[in-house]
Every structure is written in C-alpha cells, then in structure tokens.
Write a protein that holds these residues in place. Sequence first.
Motif, PDB file in Angstrom:
ATOM      1  N   GLY A 105      15.346   1.029  37.712  1.00  0.00           N
ATOM      2  CA  GLY A 105      16.986   0.359  38.143  1.00  0.00           C
ATOM      3  C   GLY A 105      17.594   1.089  38.705  1.00  0.00           C
ATOM      4  N   LEU A 106      17.576   2.875  38.400  1.00  0.00           N
ATOM      5  CA  LEU A 106      18.944   2.977  38.418  1.00  0.00           C
ATOM      6  C   LEU A 106      19.240   3.721  39.781  1.00  0.00           C
ATOM      7  N   ILE A 107      18.375   3.968  40.997  1.00  0.00           N
ATOM      8  CA  ILE A 107      19.132   4.807  41.807  1.00  0.00           C
ATOM      9  C   ILE A 107      17.107   4.338  42.690  1.00  0.00           C
ATOM     10  N   GLY A 108      18.041   3.973  44.274  1.00  0.00           N
ATOM     11  CA  GLY A 108      17.346   3.996  45.538  1.00  0.00           C
ATOM     12  C   GLY A 108      17.064   2.082  45.141  1.00  0.00           C
ATOM     13  N   LYS A 109      16.242   1.457  46.502  1.00  0.00           N
ATOM     14  CA  LYS A 109      17.073   0.112  46.356  1.00  0.00           C
ATOM     15  C   LYS A 109      15.798  -0.705  45.890  1.00  0.00           C
ATOM     16  N   LYS A 193       0.641 -19.359  36.605  1.00  0.00           N
ATOM     17  CA  LYS A 193       1.975 -19.299  35.596  1.00  0.00           C
ATOM     18  C   LYS A 193       2.151 -18.399  34.292  1.00  0.00           C
ATOM     19  N   ALA A 194       1.301 -17.417  34.250  1.00  0.00           N
ATOM     20  CA  ALA A 194       1.115 -16.897  33.043  1.00  0.00           C
ATOM     21  C   ALA A 194       1.929 -15.463  33.965  1.00  0.00           C
ATOM     22  N   ILE A 195       1.830 -15.039  35.281  1.00  0.00           N
ATOM     23  CA  ILE A 195       2.512 -14.564  35.802  1.00  0.00           C
ATOM     24  C   ILE A 195       3.844 -14.690  35.670  1.00  0.00           C
ATOM     25  N   HIS A 196       3.984 -15.836  36.229  1.00  0.00           N
ATOM     26  CA  HIS A 196       5.501 -15.837  36.862  1.00  0.00           C
ATOM     27  C   HIS A 196       6.275 -16.164  34.861  1.00  0.00           C
ATOM     28  N   ARG A 197       5.742 -16.536  34.053  1.00  0.00           N
ATOM     29  CA  ARG A 197       6.187 -16.020  32.666  1.00  0.00           C
ATOM     30  C   ARG A 197       6.650 -14.727  32.550  1.00  0.00           C
ATOM     31  N   THR A 198       5.949 -14.084  32.487  1.00  0.00           N
ATOM     32  CA  THR A 198       6.138 -12.525  32.495  1.00  0.00           C
ATOM     33  C   THR A 198       7.086 -11.765  33.182  1.00  0.00           C
ATOM     34  N   TRP A 199       7.319 -12.792  34.864  1.00  0.00           N
ATOM     35  CA  TRP A 199       8.640 -12.281  35.489  1.00  0.00           C
ATOM     36  C   TRP A 199       9.979 -12.427  34.801  1.00  0.00           C
ATOM     37  N   GLN A 200      10.243 -13.573  33.160  1.00  0.00           N
ATOM     38  CA  GLN A 200      11.091 -13.688  32.365  1.00  0.00           C
ATOM     39  C   GLN A 200      11.423 -11.815  31.604  1.00  0.00           C
ATOM     40  N   VAL A 201      10.504 -11.838  31.813  1.00  0.00           N
ATOM     41  CA  VAL A 201      10.719 -10.196  30.547  1.00  0.00           C
ATOM     42  C   VAL A 201      10.529  -9.076  31.623  1.00  0.00           C
ATOM     43  N   GLU A 202      10.734  -9.238  33.020  1.00  0.00           N
ATOM     44  CA  GLU A 202      10.516  -8.095  33.973  1.00  0.00           C
ATOM     45  C   GLU A 202      11.209  -6.860  33.554  1.00  0.00           C
ATOM     46  N   LYS A 203      12.690  -7.531  33.588  1.00  0.00           N
ATOM     47  CA  LYS A 203      13.775  -5.972  32.888  1.00  0.00           C
ATOM     48  C   LYS A 203      13.191  -5.450  31.869  1.00  0.00           C
ATOM     49  N   THR A 204      12.761  -5.911  31.103  1.00  0.00           N
ATOM     50  CA  THR A 204      11.539  -5.212  29.553  1.00  0.00           C
ATOM     51  C   THR A 204      10.678  -4.822  29.705  1.00  0.00           C
ATOM     52  N   VAL A 205       9.686  -5.157  31.013  1.00  0.00           N
ATOM     53  CA  VAL A 205       8.512  -4.342  31.405  1.00  0.00           C
ATOM     54  C   VAL A 205       8.771  -3.309  31.589  1.00  0.00           C
ATOM     55  N   ASN A 206      10.364  -2.848  32.777  1.00  0.00           N
ATOM     56  CA  ASN A 206      10.610  -2.145  34.104  1.00  0.00           C
ATOM     57  C   ASN A 206      11.337  -1.123  32.338  1.00  0.00           C
ATOM     58  N   LEU A 207      11.740  -1.484  31.328  1.00  0.00           N
ATOM     59  CA  LEU A 207      12.406  -0.372  30.931  1.00  0.00           C
ATOM     60  C   LEU A 207      11.700   0.003  29.855  1.00  0.00           C
ATOM     61  N   VAL A 208      10.792  -0.324  29.742  1.00  0.00           N
ATOM     62  CA  VAL A 208       9.998   0.280  29.181  1.00  0.00           C
ATOM     63  C   VAL A 208       8.647   1.126  29.751  1.00  0.00           C
ATOM     64  N   LEU A 209       8.938   1.171  30.957  1.00  0.00           N
ATOM     65  CA  LEU A 209       7.140   1.530  31.503  1.00  0.00           C
ATOM     66  C   LEU A 209       8.088   2.393  31.990  1.00  0.00           C
ATOM     67  N   GLY A 210       9.440   2.656  32.587  1.00  0.00           N
ATOM     68  CA  GLY A 210      10.438   3.432  32.640  1.00  0.00           C
ATOM     69  C   GLY A 210      10.566   5.205  32.157  1.00  0.00           C
ATOM     70  N   LEU A 211      10.369   4.078  31.059  1.00  0.00           N
ATOM     71  CA  LEU A 211      11.575   5.235  30.155  1.00  0.00           C
ATOM     72  C   LEU A 211      10.084   6.220  29.372  1.00  0.00           C
ATOM     73  N   ILE A 212       9.087   5.637  29.267  1.00  0.00           N
ATOM     74  CA  ILE A 212       7.740   6.281  29.226  1.00  0.00           C
ATOM     75  C   ILE A 212       7.452   7.600  30.218  1.00  0.00           C
ATOM     76  N   MET A 213       7.578   6.650  31.907  1.00  0.00           N
ATOM     77  CA  MET A 213       7.361   7.860  32.705  1.00  0.00           C
ATOM     78  C   MET A 213       8.353   8.651  33.057  1.00  0.00           C
ATOM     79  N   LEU A 214       9.603   8.598  32.458  1.00  0.00           N
ATOM     80  CA  LEU A 214      10.578   9.562  32.855  1.00  0.00           C
ATOM     81  C   LEU A 214      10.151  10.772  31.514  1.00  0.00           C
ATOM     82  N   GLY A 215       9.724  10.244  30.408  1.00  0.00           N
ATOM     83  CA  GLY A 215       9.635  11.707  29.677  1.00  0.00           C
ATOM     84  C   GLY A 215       7.785  12.431  29.957  1.00  0.00           C
ATOM     85  N   MET A 216       7.266  11.458  30.441  1.00  0.00           N
ATOM     86  CA  MET A 216       6.323  12.279  31.111  1.00  0.00           C
ATOM     87  C   MET A 216       6.482  13.321  32.481  1.00  0.00           C
ATOM     88  N   GLY A 217       7.972  13.129  32.901  1.00  0.00           N
ATOM     89  CA  GLY A 217       8.181  13.448  33.651  1.00  0.00           C
ATOM     90  C   GLY A 217       8.464  14.498  33.902  1.00  0.00           C
TER      91      GLY A 217
END
Length: 244
Positions: A105-109, A193-217
Amino acid sequence: MSLYLLSFLAGIVSFVSPCIIPMLSGYFTFITGLSLKELRNLPDNKELKKEIFLKTLMFVLAFTIIFTLAGGAAGAFSKLLKEYKQVLNFIGGAAVILLALNILGLIGKKGPDHCKIPGAEGKGKASYLKAFGIGIVFAVACSHCIGPVLYSILIMAGSLGSISSGMTVMFFFSTGLAIPYLLASLYMDKIIKAIHRTWQVEKTVNLVLGLIMLGMGVLIMLDKFTLLTAFTAKLLPFKLPIGM
C-alpha cells in the motif's frame, strides 16, 4: 523448492482478494442457475453438489492451463534473451519490488473491488464447457483482480530462465488458487464466512506477503536468488521430490 512453496501459498492468499467474493457469488449463481438466496439455503442435494464441484473443477482447470502456459512463455522469453540475463534480472527484480510496494500500500492506487466476468450474465444453468470457458475468461480478463501477486510470481517464474521451471512455478500458484475454489464449491456457506473473517487480518496478510515479495525482488535484482532457496532448504524438515 522455496519458490514453488511460495507460489503455492501466494495462490491461496490471492483467493482472499477483496474482489473475489462478489465474483465467487456471481460464478456459483451462473453455473447453477440458482439465486444467491437459493444457494444460501441449499438443501443437502448430493447430485447438485457433485455437479457444482465438477463444474468448478473445469473452471480451475482452465485458468490453471492458462497461467501455466504463461509461466512457460515467461521462461522461454528469458531463455531466448539469456545473454541479457543481468539486465532482465535487474528489470524483473525492480518490477517485483514495485509490485511488493503496491501490495504494502505504499505506491499505486487500490485495484478494482470486483470483477464482472463477461458472459456470466445470462440466465440458466451453465454447461461444463461453459464453466471451462469462464475459467479462461477469468485468467485473461480478471487477472487484474489478483494482479500484484500474480504478476510478481510470473516475473519470478521468468527469472528462472527455464520453460519447465516457469511452468512449474505457475502451476503451483494455480493449484494454490484452485484449492479454495474447490473447497468453496463443497462448502459454499462456510467458506464465504471464513473468507470474511480473513478480511479482518487483510493488512497483516498483505504486510507479510509484501515483505516476502520485496526481499525476493531484491534477490532477483542482484542475481542472488539461490541464497533464498539454500536458506529455505535448511529450514525445511523434509525434502520434496522436486527441484529448487
């Protein structure tokens, strides 16, 4: 091995994209010919559930074929230009870094919050062939829905410089994305219902995935990707019968 595992997990994570739920509801309405209200109160009809599962299997088979071929094409392109490997690694790594920053969420829309599949507006139950066709349309027309993750994995698949490795990486990604779809076809009410619960931690999921992708890049850009695969191999308590 590490990239294959990451690709698989990235596929699973892609399923909880905010635009998948509206598309998922429309998809099941399309293939069954039933309204959302009827689907929510679906009786324990084994034949209907079997039909939904088999049509969903055709759907995921279609996008798996398209994504896997795309991985092979990325590997072929890189292989043809192997004399420019350093340049391609730098460009590809930089692209993955930009996509990672987008996930963080640091760049782009923010991307579109839904995906309307062309051809799924018609009334009536879809055939198995139509379900397969919708899978192709999803892979081509709705890839933006899971864009940052999909494109990052595709770039990393191309960076391997091998058609077979590129196809394998994207196959693992597609499998990770396919499994939740197949589970959703069997347990529609529960999985949503499980997916809607997952949305509650969407920022955490994106943070972890984004950092992994950043390191791999960064590793791809510096042509040091083997460091990650070697490190992951030491952490895993077992070895899978595949390379990398």
